[in-house]
Write an enzyme that holds these catalytic residues in place. Structure first.
Site, PDB file in Angstrom:
ATOM      1  CB  CYS A   1      43.382  50.094  39.511  1.00 44.37           C
ATOM      2  SG  CYS A   1      43.203  51.078  41.006  1.00 44.37           S
ATOM      3  CB  ILE A   2      42.954  46.707  35.926  1.00 43.79           C
ATOM      4  CG1 ILE A   2      42.368  46.360  37.303  1.00 43.79           C
ATOM      5  CG2 ILE A   2      43.603  45.484  35.311  1.00 43.79           C
ATOM      6  CD1 ILE A   2      43.387  45.947  38.333  1.00 43.79           C
TER       7      ILE A   2
END
Length: 445
Positions: free
Chosen positions: A276-277
C-alpha cells in the site's frame, strides 16, 4: 430474468442464504473469504494461480500471519472452496474483487488486473448481482473503468446489478486488528447498491461507514495511506537532520509521544515497503494531473522515502570506514530481516531488496537471515535476487561478517545476542535500542 429486490437480498444476507464469491486469494482476499465463511456465508474463492488454489483446498494458507487452522476450519465447514473456474460466479450473489493494483515501471497506475477481472466477471453477470471492488485505486475507477466493462455485457448498474467500492484495510501481522474488527468504508453506485453492500459488510465486520459514492470511498483509502507515507517521510527526514546534530530520533519520538494530544508517533526506517504505502500515493498524483494539479507534498514525501536505502548504505559505508578502516568493496555484510516489516513473510516492495542490490553494486558480498523468509522468490523489480536463501544465525557465523545490517526487526531474533557477536551493527529499526543493547559498535541509520 428479473432482479431480486434489495429487501429480499438483505433478508437472505441475514439468513446467511447468500453466496459470496471472492476473486483474488492473496493477502486481502483470503482473510476476507475466511471472515465471510466464519460469519456463516457459503464462499467461493477464485484465483488464477493453480498452486494457490490447490494449497488452500489442502487446508494450508501459505501465509505466516494466517493460521492454517483457519483454512482447515473453513474447508471442514463445507462453506469454503477455492477454484480456478470463474463459471461459478453465475451461482454467486455477491462478487468481491480483491486483485493487485501495482505501478508500472514509469510509476503510473497499472489497472490491468482490475480490468481483466471485470472482463472475466462480465459473461457470468446476472440480474441482482452485487459487485464490489476492494482493490486500492484512484478515485473514479469503479465508475470509469469497472462499470463500463461490466455494462458492455448488456446489464446496467443500478438497474440490473449493484456496483460498489469498499477499500481493503488489511494490515498483515497486526495482532490487534483483523478483518472482522476493522470498520469498512462503503460507497455504492446508487442507494440500492449502498444498502446491499452495507448489509453484507455489516454481517462481516464490526461496523460499516457509508459514504456518498464509490469515488469518495476510493479517496478515503488513498487518504489513509498518503497520511502514513507523508508522516513516515517526515520522521525519515528528521532522522537525517537529528543524526547530523548527534540526536537520537527514536529517543525524541518516545518522549514526544507522551503528549496526550496533538501528536501521533511515526517511526523511521530503511524505506517504505508493502502493498500500500509505497504505491497508493502515486495513484492520486497520477489522477491529479488530469485536473492540472501537481501534488507537490505527496511527491516530495515519495522522494524522501525512496532516498532512504541510499542513506542507509552511506551510513553503513561510513561506519565501516570508522570502525575497520575499510570500504564496502569486498566487505561481508549480513542483512537481518528481509520482509518489509516485522513478523511477516511479505517481500512486496521491501526496501531490503533494494539495499542488497545497492550494497552488491558497491562491491559488498551480502547474505541475509530472515526467520520467516527461507528463500527469495522472483519479483518483478528484483528478479536477480531470486533463489537466495536465508543463512542461519550463530555467534560464530555473525562474527565472520564485517557488519550486520538490521532491516526488519522480527521478534524471533535475539538482538542482544546478535549485537554481542557482531563486529559492527547498523540498525535501521532501533531493534538493539529496544532490546536494551548499546555500544560504540552499534550505529543507528
Amino acid at each position: 430474468m428479473a432482479a431480486p429486490s434489495v429487501a429480499d437480498s438483505i433478508g437472505r444476507i441475514a439468513r446467511r442464504d447468500y453466496r459470496v464469491a471472492i476473486i483474488g486469494l492473496g493477502y486481502v482476499g483470503l482473510p476476507l473469504a475466511l471472515t465471510a465463511c466464519a460469519a456463516g456465508f457459503p464462499v467461493l474463492g477464485l484465483d488464477i494461480n493453480p498452486d494457490r488454489v490447490a494449497l488452500l483446498n489442502r487446508g494450508e494458507s501459505g501465509f505466516r500471519h494466517i493460521a492454517d487452522a483457519r483454512v482447515r476450519a473453513a474447508r471442514a465447514s463445507d462453506r469454503f472452496v477455492a477454484s480456478l473456474d470463474f463459471a461459478g460466479l453465475a451461482d454467486a450473489d455477491a462478487i468481491l474483487i480483491c486483485v493487485p493494483t501495482p505501478l508500472t515501471r514509469h510509476r503510473e497506475p497499472d489497472l490491468g488486473f482490475v480490468a481483466d477481472t471485470a472482463r472475466a466477471v462480465r459473461p457470468h453477470l446476472r440480474p441482482g448481482h452485487l459487485v464490489v471492488l476492494e482493490s486500492t485505486t484512484w478515485p473514479g475507477t469503479t465508475d470509469e473503468v469497472v462499470r463500463p466493462i461490466l455494462e458492455a455485457g448488456g446489464l446496467r448498474s443500478g438497474v440490473d446489478f449493484h456496483l460498489a467500492y469498499s477499500p481493503e484495510r488489511e494490515d498483515p501481522g497486526n495482532a490487534s486488528h483483523g478483518t472482522a474488527t476493522i470498520p469498512k468504508v462503503v460507497g455504492g453506485d446508487g442507494t440500492d447498491a449502498l444498502r446491499l453492500a452495507q448489509a453484507l459488510y455489516d454481517a462481516l465486520v464490526v461496523a460499516t461507514v457509508p459514504v456518498s459514492s464509490p469515488a469518495v470511498a476510493e479517496a478515503v483509502k488513498l487518504t489513509e495511506n498518503i497520511f502514513r507515507a507523508v508522516n513516515v517521510a517526515l520522521v525519515n527526514e528528521l532522522k537525517v537532520v537529528y543524526q547530523a546534530m548527534g540526536i537520537d530520533v527514536w529517543e525524541v519520538i518516545e518522549a514526544a509521544k507522551t503528549k496526550p494530544f496533538g501528536y501521533m508517533p511515526f517511526y523511521p526506517g530503511p524505506g517504505l515497503g508493502g502493498h500500500c504505502i509505497p504505491i497508493d500515493p502515486f495513484y492520486l498524483t497520477w489522477k491529479a494531473r488530469e485536473y492540472g494539479i501537481t501534488t507537490r507534498f505527496i511527491e516530495l514525501a515519495g522522494q524522501i522515502n525512496t532516498a532512504m536505502p541510499g542513506y542507509v548504505v552511506d551510513r553503513l559505508a561510513e561506519a565501516l570506514d570508522r570502525s575497520a578502516g575499510r570500504g564496502l568493496r569486498g566487505a561481508r555484510i549480513l542483512m537481518v530481516g528481509l520482509a518489509y516489516k516485522k513478523n511477516v513473510d511479505d517481500l512486496r516492495e521491501s526496501p531490503a531488496l533494494t539495499l542488497i542490490e545497492r550494497l552488491t553494486a558497491r562491491g559488498a558480498a551480502v547474505d541475509f537471515h530472515d526467520p520467516h523468509i527461507p528463500v527469495i522468490l522472483p519479483t518483478r523489480e528484483h528478479a536477480v535476487l531470486a533463489g537466495r536463501r536465508s543463512v542461519p544465525l550463530s555467534p560464530e557465523g555473525v562474527a565472520a561478517y564485517d557488519a550486520v545490517l538490521i532491516a526488519a526487526d522480527h521478534d524471533a531474533v535475539d538482538y542482544a545476542a546478535l549485537a554481542a557477536a557482531a563486529r559492527l551493527v547498523v540498525d535501521t529499526r532501533n531493534a538493539c535500542g529496544r532490546a536494551g543493547v548499546s555500544g560504540p559498535h552499534i550505529v543507528k541509520a
